[in-house]
Design a protein around this motif. Structure first.
Motif, short mmCIF file in Angstrom:
data_model
loop_
_atom_site.label_atom_id
_atom_site.label_comp_id
_atom_site.label_asym_id
_atom_site.label_seq_id
_atom_site.Cartn_x
_atom_site.Cartn_y
_atom_site.Cartn_z
N HIS A 1 35.87 65.98 33.85
CA HIS A 1 34.65 65.30 34.22
C HIS A 1 34.49 64.00 33.45
N ARG A 2 33.97 62.99 34.10
CA ARG A 2 33.66 61.74 33.42
C ARG A 2 32.19 61.77 33.09
N ARG A 3 31.86 61.72 31.80
CA ARG A 3 30.48 61.80 31.37
C ARG A 3 30.09 60.47 30.76
N THR A 4 29.08 59.84 31.31
CA THR A 4 28.65 58.53 30.86
C THR A 4 27.22 58.63 30.36
N MET B 1 14.60 63.29 37.10
CA MET B 1 15.83 63.47 37.84
C MET B 1 15.66 62.83 39.21
N LYS B 2 16.60 61.95 39.57
CA LYS B 2 16.48 61.19 40.82
C LYS B 2 17.72 61.35 41.69
N ASN B 3 17.50 61.38 42.99
CA ASN B 3 18.58 61.48 43.96
C ASN B 3 19.40 60.19 43.96
N THR B 4 20.71 60.31 43.85
CA THR B 4 21.55 59.11 43.78
C THR B 4 21.59 58.33 45.09
N VAL C 1 23.75 68.30 32.20
CA VAL C 1 23.78 69.29 33.28
C VAL C 1 23.02 68.79 34.51
N HIS C 2 21.95 68.07 34.28
CA HIS C 2 21.13 67.59 35.39
C HIS C 2 21.67 66.30 36.02
N ALA C 3 22.45 65.55 35.27
CA ALA C 3 23.06 64.33 35.81
C ALA C 3 24.41 64.69 36.41
N ARG C 4 24.56 64.51 37.71
CA ARG C 4 25.80 64.86 38.38
C ARG C 4 25.96 63.95 39.60
N VAL C 5 26.90 64.27 40.46
CA VAL C 5 27.23 63.34 41.54
C VAL C 5 26.04 63.08 42.46
N ARG D 1 24.20 58.74 34.12
CA ARG D 1 24.90 59.01 35.38
C ARG D 1 26.22 59.70 35.08
N GLU D 2 26.56 60.68 35.92
CA GLU D 2 27.83 61.39 35.82
C GLU D 2 28.38 61.60 37.22
N THR D 3 29.65 61.95 37.28
CA THR D 3 30.30 62.10 38.58
C THR D 3 30.83 63.51 38.80
N ASP D 4 30.38 64.48 38.00
CA ASP D 4 30.88 65.83 38.18
C ASP D 4 30.15 66.54 39.32
#
Length: 201
Positions: free
Chosen positions: A2-5, A47-50, A102-106, A182-185
């Motif tokens: 996972h890329r975690r930013t 938490m916001k929808n991407t 955990v809450h930041a994902r794709v 922001r994360e991409t997992d």
């Protein structure tokens, strides 16, 4: 991989349809006690929808005599921070980062608005959070806004059901600093929480 930013930069009456009651034992909560920082603060997490930027959830990190997360109507099931009616204990800085991760994902990103407050204001927020829950589903922003509006200096915030409305108003308060995560997992929280931080600060 996972890329975690990480971009660093009133007691309440229960709703007629209250949320699930969760009450961790005294000894578990006592062991998880995490003292507050020297500088007290409140951090509103949204938490916001991407795709749409629509707000989906509100939570409040309270750094007072101890560090807790008020996560009203939260749906994340976890075993790392003991819970009492929507208040998570043992929120070390590392566990706070874990919560955000955990809450930041794709499908969702997280906006954090932090403001420094006087110790007595932080303590008021803590005491109010401890008696606020359990909160009924879909009431996360309503109860977060109600708690904040009951604190001196926060009366101008809107009483709202909408996470973005509260986030936007909180972000305009003097002295607020803003961070976006922001994360991409995977959208699957269970997979996201498999990357558990090591113990400690």
């Amino acid at each position: 991989m996972h890329r975690r930013t990480f971009l660093m930069g009133l007691p309440f009456a229960l709703s007629a349809c209250a949320g699930e009651r969760v009450w961790a034992p005294d000894d578990v909560v006592s062991r998880a006690f995490t003292p507050g920082s020297d500088i007290k603060s409140l951090t509103l997490y949204t938490m916001k929808n991407t795709g749409s930027d629509n707000g989906a959830h509100s939570a409040l990190m309270i750094d007072a005599s101890q560090r807790v997360m008020f996560d009203p109507a939260g749906t994340w099931k976890q075993n790392y921070m003991p819970e009492r009616n929507d208040v998570l204990f043992g929120v070390t800085p590392r566990m706070e980062q874990f919560y955000v991760s955990v809450h930041a994902r794709v499908t969702y990103y997280v906006v954090g608005h932090r403001i420094t407050v006087a110790p007595e204001i932080a303590e008021q927020a803590l005491q109010k959070a401890l008696v606020a829950g359990p909160v009924a589903p879909a009431n996360c922003t309503r109860y977060t806004a109600r708690l904040l509006r009951s604190l001196p200096g926060f009366e101008s915030l809107p009483q709202t059901w909408f996470p973005n409305a509260l986030s936007d108003a909180f972000g305009q308060l003097p002295g607020v600093t803003t961070r976006e995560y922001r994360e991409t997992d995977s959208d699957d929280k269970n997979r996201a929480q498999a990357v558990v931080p090591t113990a400690g600060q």
